[in-house]
Design an enzyme around this catalytic site. Sequence first.
Site: not given
Length: 765
Positions: A164, A196, A199-200
């Site tokens: 992603e 939710g 995190t990237q």
Amino acid sequence: MPPPSGLDPWMVGRHFGVVIDAGSSGSRLQIYSWKDPRSISIVKGSELEFTLPKVEKGTERGDEWVHKVEPGISSFANNPEGVAKYLQPLLSHARKHIPPSLEKETPLFLLATAGMRLLTPVKQAEVLQEACKFLVLHSSFKIDEPSTMGPCGSSVRIITGEEEGLFGWIAVNYLMDGFTGSSQNRTTYGFLDMGGASTQIAFEPGHVSEHDAKHLIDVRLRLLGGQEIKHKVFVTTWLGYGTNQARERYVGKAITDFEATRKDGQRDVVPDPCLPKDLELTEKPVHDVPSDTHTNKAHRLQGTGSFEQCMQKTAALLNKSTPCPDTPCLMNGIHVPPIDFSVSHFIGVSEYWYSSEHIFGLGGAYDFVQYERAASNFCSRDWDGIMKEHELSRAQNRLGGDGEVEEDGKVVAVGKWDPSVERSRLEMQCFKAAWIANVLHEGIGIPRLMDPGGNVTTEGDKVEKEAEKKGLGRPAFQSLDTVGDIAISWTLGKMVLEASKEVPLSSSTHRPLVDPIEEIPDTPGFHIKPIRPPFWSMNGIEDRITPLLPIKLTRSSLGFSPVLFLLLISFIFFAIVAFPMRRHLRASCLRSIRHVTKRDRGYSLEEGTMPNGHGYSGASRPGSPTSTTQKWLYPIRRVFSFTGTKPQPVALSVVTSHNPKLRHISTTPTRVSPTRSYSLPNDFEVTASSTQYVSRNSISRSPSPSPALLDESLFMANNNVLSNGVPSLARSRNTSQMNLSGSFTRQMTSRNGSFQYPGKGLQDE
């Protein structure tokens, strides 16, 4: 409405791509389009030569390029058969907007994210197999063949959080022109995404050390002129660091700390600075709390509305003190190469945008001072006052997520929220604002911009100027949702890559483009692991066979699995036929192996030459049709002998020079001796009724044969009987010698210098 016609000028030379973003709360189908790169005239040295294909919405007008269904596809974990009905509206929408003539060349992807990652591998495989089967059987879209990645290859699969991030990084730099210009002046943007659950971060380090190079992934794209560009990108993800799961961890810690200092008789009301003032919520910890303690019970959290205290309490959730085995690390002991913020500028999407824009109206260039003031004011407000203002905004249909209400081109009010903002957003806004600020500054390390006026200046339009004064050029961080009319999402990055794959190779030395996940270095312990559920189960096998079967033989038509039915028939055949014949099949295999071995060694099978080198005269009588028939019917007779009908004994005689006449001797079956076997060297006569032997001279003892050879000898004796009962063995006019060492052991009696085997033990008459 029929699909668009190829006669539409907008359709000429246009290609399409379809992505289904199968998220945790719903699945969103998005149709993209681009001009066929092979149909574009490229002038050497023009600007067009150094740009990527232009990816646009897949419909000419309106928002019909997007269609969403709920709930998430992971909700079918216990009912995978329901996936087909669930995907039907999405597939119908795609087919309605893409001409049938273009379906076969239009790639379709169903890429699942966070919700599917939480399922067990078996559940993952079952859901994806049903999705693959439905898309293959009910459309003509371009879908990959089965591979190690799954029943539909890379077209239907679960992507990791890192994937992603990589696709999002491509999307951001595509929209922000990070891939254009000369290679010397090309500067890419870093990408931040928060949902939710996780995190990237994805960025291209400025100066890469040899140590950090092994953590990077190659991202290759091809410009319209055929030139390949390659970037080495670092990407990682923090599970549990999305806003929802961070809140769950926060609640658990708050309740645990409250119970540790609780006084006798004190109510189960936990003060919470991360909720607006006087807002009360009943919450239960779900992380790392023993189930048999009072701590695990639901508690009431009452808001005290202090953004500063909320920042302090949520900072502990970053786990900055976690041991870092591979320095440097940012959060939770996860390695990240050093970031030079004078070069690397980041763009945040999803929650970074929502928490800044939807209520504060501060999306875009980020100013911490302005952001902190808006968050402090919101948190300290009374909850009843917040709800009254929100309901008033909804009733008056005041649109605009920037917090401003305009009338006749003038701002007449501020602080009004978009009616699409739900109550849950208002309840969690204080916590999310604090969490976002902590991740940006304490976690990732983005510098806080302080202007000369201290906390006085709050105009966001001065942020970029202040950044330029400090030598940062562009803002170190800005939140975005769209660029122009194209939303920033990882699905766009995936389609940019697919469009780039269609650009013809400019050199035979260039490799075809692939997804970045396939460029993972072959390094032990690499931090990215592709998700590979166990697809090759019974359903996986059926998925491979079903497209090759007539529609009447599929599961949907028969009402049962054709693969399972074939396996059942195979099992019955093995149990009834193959298993009883196992010894005869083994003997046949051994005989075939010996035959091939003898032939390879150059043995001559001509008349007068035996395999052991001893010669004999006479002609071998060819086997009769009856002999051949009996050879093949023998195993069948053996099978049916298990039903109670035993085969009749067969008389076997061997004629020598001393015994020119055939004699058929049939006696009662004899008991087989477990310890003896015999060699009949000279003139002999053999009668096989239960395989008995008669010798005129002497019997010499030889070692006992193995059971396999016993079976084989019986099989060979019976298979060489002619139609008139004469064995098809070579007959000699002179003295013949045949070594039957390894034949059956029998009990014997002697009569007139010969030995017979009547079956009553060894006697000498």
